[in-house]
Motif scaffolding. Structure first.
Motif, PDB file in Angstrom:
ATOM      1  N   ILE A 101      38.135 109.937  38.589  1.00  0.00           N
ATOM      2  CA  ILE A 101      37.604 108.574  38.360  1.00  0.00           C
ATOM      3  C   ILE A 101      38.487 107.723  37.635  1.00  0.00           C
ATOM      4  O   ILE A 101      39.087 108.216  36.269  1.00  0.00           O
ATOM      5  CB  ILE A 101      36.151 108.914  37.599  1.00  0.00           C
ATOM      6  CG1 ILE A 101      35.285 109.462  38.654  1.00  0.00           C
ATOM      7  CG2 ILE A 101      35.603 107.409  37.477  1.00  0.00           C
ATOM      8  CD1 ILE A 101      34.005 110.064  37.903  1.00  0.00           C
ATOM      9  N   LEU A 102      38.877 106.594  37.909  1.00  0.00           N
ATOM     10  CA  LEU A 102      39.713 105.640  37.102  1.00  0.00           C
ATOM     11  C   LEU A 102      38.684 104.644  36.447  1.00  0.00           C
ATOM     12  O   LEU A 102      37.818 104.029  37.076  1.00  0.00           O
ATOM     13  CB  LEU A 102      40.594 104.903  37.849  1.00  0.00           C
ATOM     14  CG  LEU A 102      41.593 104.059  37.108  1.00  0.00           C
ATOM     15  CD1 LEU A 102      42.609 104.820  36.101  1.00  0.00           C
ATOM     16  CD2 LEU A 102      42.383 103.444  38.277  1.00  0.00           C
ATOM     17  N   VAL A 103      38.860 104.529  35.305  1.00  0.00           N
ATOM     18  CA  VAL A 103      38.014 103.514  34.401  1.00  0.00           C
ATOM     19  C   VAL A 103      38.825 102.408  33.585  1.00  0.00           C
ATOM     20  O   VAL A 103      39.513 103.074  32.650  1.00  0.00           O
ATOM     21  CB  VAL A 103      37.137 104.201  33.556  1.00  0.00           C
ATOM     22  CG1 VAL A 103      36.354 103.055  32.873  1.00  0.00           C
ATOM     23  CG2 VAL A 103      36.234 105.286  34.221  1.00  0.00           C
ATOM     24  N   PRO A 104      38.956 101.391  34.083  1.00  0.00           N
ATOM     25  CA  PRO A 104      40.012 100.308  33.440  1.00  0.00           C
ATOM     26  C   PRO A 104      39.147  99.822  32.154  1.00  0.00           C
ATOM     27  O   PRO A 104      37.958  99.354  32.459  1.00  0.00           O
ATOM     28  CB  PRO A 104      40.332  99.366  34.471  1.00  0.00           C
ATOM     29  CG  PRO A 104      39.853  99.823  35.796  1.00  0.00           C
ATOM     30  CD  PRO A 104      38.766 100.927  35.563  1.00  0.00           C
ATOM     31  N   VAL A 105      39.736  99.577  31.015  1.00  0.00           N
ATOM     32  CA  VAL A 105      39.027  99.136  29.884  1.00  0.00           C
ATOM     33  C   VAL A 105      39.942  98.077  29.332  1.00  0.00           C
ATOM     34  O   VAL A 105      41.084  98.236  29.247  1.00  0.00           O
ATOM     35  CB  VAL A 105      38.659 100.097  28.927  1.00  0.00           C
ATOM     36  CG1 VAL A 105      37.513 101.075  29.587  1.00  0.00           C
ATOM     37  CG2 VAL A 105      39.750 101.190  28.480  1.00  0.00           C
ATOM     38  N   HIS A 147      44.345 101.100  29.981  1.00  0.00           N
ATOM     39  CA  HIS A 147      44.372  99.792  29.591  1.00  0.00           C
ATOM     40  C   HIS A 147      45.638  99.061  30.108  1.00  0.00           C
ATOM     41  O   HIS A 147      46.701  99.917  29.981  1.00  0.00           O
ATOM     42  CB  HIS A 147      44.275  99.897  28.113  1.00  0.00           C
ATOM     43  CG  HIS A 147      44.505  98.347  27.623  1.00  0.00           C
ATOM     44  ND1 HIS A 147      43.476  97.519  27.527  1.00  0.00           N
ATOM     45  CD2 HIS A 147      45.473  97.694  27.096  1.00  0.00           C
ATOM     46  CE1 HIS A 147      43.555  96.343  26.865  1.00  0.00           C
ATOM     47  NE2 HIS A 147      45.122  96.522  26.834  1.00  0.00           N
ATOM     48  N   VAL A 148      45.745  98.024  30.838  1.00  0.00           N
ATOM     49  CA  VAL A 148      46.938  97.475  31.285  1.00  0.00           C
ATOM     50  C   VAL A 148      47.229  96.354  30.666  1.00  0.00           C
ATOM     51  O   VAL A 148      46.512  95.384  30.310  1.00  0.00           O
ATOM     52  CB  VAL A 148      46.937  97.126  32.754  1.00  0.00           C
ATOM     53  CG1 VAL A 148      48.230  96.552  33.324  1.00  0.00           C
ATOM     54  CG2 VAL A 148      46.199  98.292  33.610  1.00  0.00           C
ATOM     55  N   VAL A 149      48.393  96.542  29.751  1.00  0.00           N
ATOM     56  CA  VAL A 149      48.866  95.354  29.108  1.00  0.00           C
ATOM     57  C   VAL A 149      49.720  94.398  30.095  1.00  0.00           C
ATOM     58  O   VAL A 149      50.655  94.880  30.790  1.00  0.00           O
ATOM     59  CB  VAL A 149      49.952  95.732  27.856  1.00  0.00           C
ATOM     60  CG1 VAL A 149      50.535  94.615  27.224  1.00  0.00           C
ATOM     61  CG2 VAL A 149      49.370  96.746  26.976  1.00  0.00           C
ATOM     62  N   THR A 190      49.219  97.193  22.141  1.00  0.00           N
ATOM     63  CA  THR A 190      49.254  98.667  22.465  1.00  0.00           C
ATOM     64  C   THR A 190      48.546  99.452  21.370  1.00  0.00           C
ATOM     65  O   THR A 190      47.581 100.109  21.762  1.00  0.00           O
ATOM     66  CB  THR A 190      50.745  99.137  22.775  1.00  0.00           C
ATOM     67  OG1 THR A 190      51.532  98.284  23.521  1.00  0.00           O
ATOM     68  CG2 THR A 190      50.798 100.540  23.133  1.00  0.00           C
ATOM     69  N   ASP A 191      48.981  99.169  20.023  1.00  0.00           N
ATOM     70  CA  ASP A 191      48.060  99.881  19.066  1.00  0.00           C
ATOM     71  C   ASP A 191      46.609  99.676  19.115  1.00  0.00           C
ATOM     72  O   ASP A 191      45.822 100.618  18.967  1.00  0.00           O
ATOM     73  CB  ASP A 191      48.666  99.432  17.841  1.00  0.00           C
ATOM     74  CG  ASP A 191      50.020 100.060  17.366  1.00  0.00           C
ATOM     75  OD1 ASP A 191      50.712 100.886  18.270  1.00  0.00           O
ATOM     76  OD2 ASP A 191      50.652  99.421  16.542  1.00  0.00           O
ATOM     77  N   THR A 192      46.113  98.464  19.426  1.00  0.00           N
ATOM     78  CA  THR A 192      44.818  98.180  19.656  1.00  0.00           C
ATOM     79  C   THR A 192      44.205  98.780  20.686  1.00  0.00           C
ATOM     80  O   THR A 192      43.098  99.312  20.713  1.00  0.00           O
ATOM     81  CB  THR A 192      44.428  96.593  19.639  1.00  0.00           C
ATOM     82  OG1 THR A 192      44.871  95.988  18.216  1.00  0.00           O
ATOM     83  CG2 THR A 192      43.136  96.358  19.796  1.00  0.00           C
ATOM     84  N   ALA A 193      45.104  98.987  21.686  1.00  0.00           N
ATOM     85  CA  ALA A 193      44.263  99.779  23.121  1.00  0.00           C
ATOM     86  C   ALA A 193      44.296 101.110  22.737  1.00  0.00           C
ATOM     87  O   ALA A 193      43.258 101.642  23.141  1.00  0.00           O
ATOM     88  CB  ALA A 193      45.390  99.047  24.320  1.00  0.00           C
ATOM     89  N   SER A 200      45.754 106.403  29.575  1.00  0.00           N
ATOM     90  CA  SER A 200      47.149 105.691  29.610  1.00  0.00           C
ATOM     91  C   SER A 200      47.394 104.398  29.366  1.00  0.00           C
ATOM     92  O   SER A 200      46.011 103.846  29.660  1.00  0.00           O
ATOM     93  CB  SER A 200      47.999 106.095  30.974  1.00  0.00           C
ATOM     94  OG  SER A 200      47.451 105.542  31.922  1.00  0.00           O
ATOM     95  N   ILE A 201      48.356 103.829  28.624  1.00  0.00           N
ATOM     96  CA  ILE A 201      48.423 102.439  28.698  1.00  0.00           C
ATOM     97  C   ILE A 201      49.520 102.190  29.545  1.00  0.00           C
ATOM     98  O   ILE A 201      50.831 102.664  29.317  1.00  0.00           O
ATOM     99  CB  ILE A 201      48.997 101.886  27.199  1.00  0.00           C
ATOM    100  CG1 ILE A 201      47.678 102.478  26.298  1.00  0.00           C
ATOM    101  CG2 ILE A 201      48.958 100.564  27.069  1.00  0.00           C
ATOM    102  CD1 ILE A 201      47.882 102.545  24.756  1.00  0.00           C
TER     103      ILE A 201
END
Length: 157
Positions: free
Chosen positions: A8-12, A40-42, A62-65, A87-88
């Motif tokens: 399961i992929l969960v984008p946040v 999380h996708v930057v 990135t740090d916040t994510a 993953s980021i």
């Protein structure tokens, strides 16, 4: 036979809707003995127009994510889910979520919030959620309700 989801992929993105999708995904993963892949996708396109582009901006995002994702992993472990990772990623969120990660991670379900943080992008080029539901390589569950299956209302601060 009932469909059992295993990957399961969960984008946040830090939004309330993404948090609801995460919480519901944990319950689904526990029931299905599945693995959750948080992402999380930057959106690197957002930085292309900044003339004084500075890598510290990307590092800060990135740090916040990473803090948010690690908090979610800890929450999932406390709920009893052991198989969770994160993953980021960097790039265009729509294609990373709908195509790249499902292909690379053998995702069979994407659980995504009904809306995310970026209202301007939704108005100008359409929402990530809408794109994912139209083009994903696997099943997509759009989370529109809270854990009591009531319409999601952002908590008052």
């Amino acid at each position: 036979m009932l469909q059992q989801y295993k990957q399961i992929l969960v984008p946040v993105d830090g939004s309330y809707e993404a948090e609801l999708a995460f919480k519901k995904a944990v319950a689904v993963a526990i029931r299905n003995q599945a693995t959750i892949h948080l992402v999380h996708v930057v959106d690197t396109r957002a930085f292309q127009n900044i003339s004084s582009f500075d890598t510290s901006m990307v590092e800060q995002v990135t740090d916040t994510a990473k803090e948010t994702l690690e908090k979610y992993v800890q929450e999932a472990h406390q709920a009893g889910l052991k198989d969770i990772d994160y993953s980021i990623e960097y790039g265009a969120p729509k294609s990373v979520i709908a195509k790249d990660l499902p292909r690379n991670l053998h995702i069979d379900l994407i659980m995504i919030g009904a809306t995310g943080l970026n209202a301007v992008e939704r108005l100008l080029i359409g929402s990530v959620t809408e794109f994912v539901t139209r083009t994903a390589l696997c099943d997509v569950l759009v989370v529109r309700t809270d854990l009591d299956n009531q319409p999601a209302k952002k908590p008052e601060n």
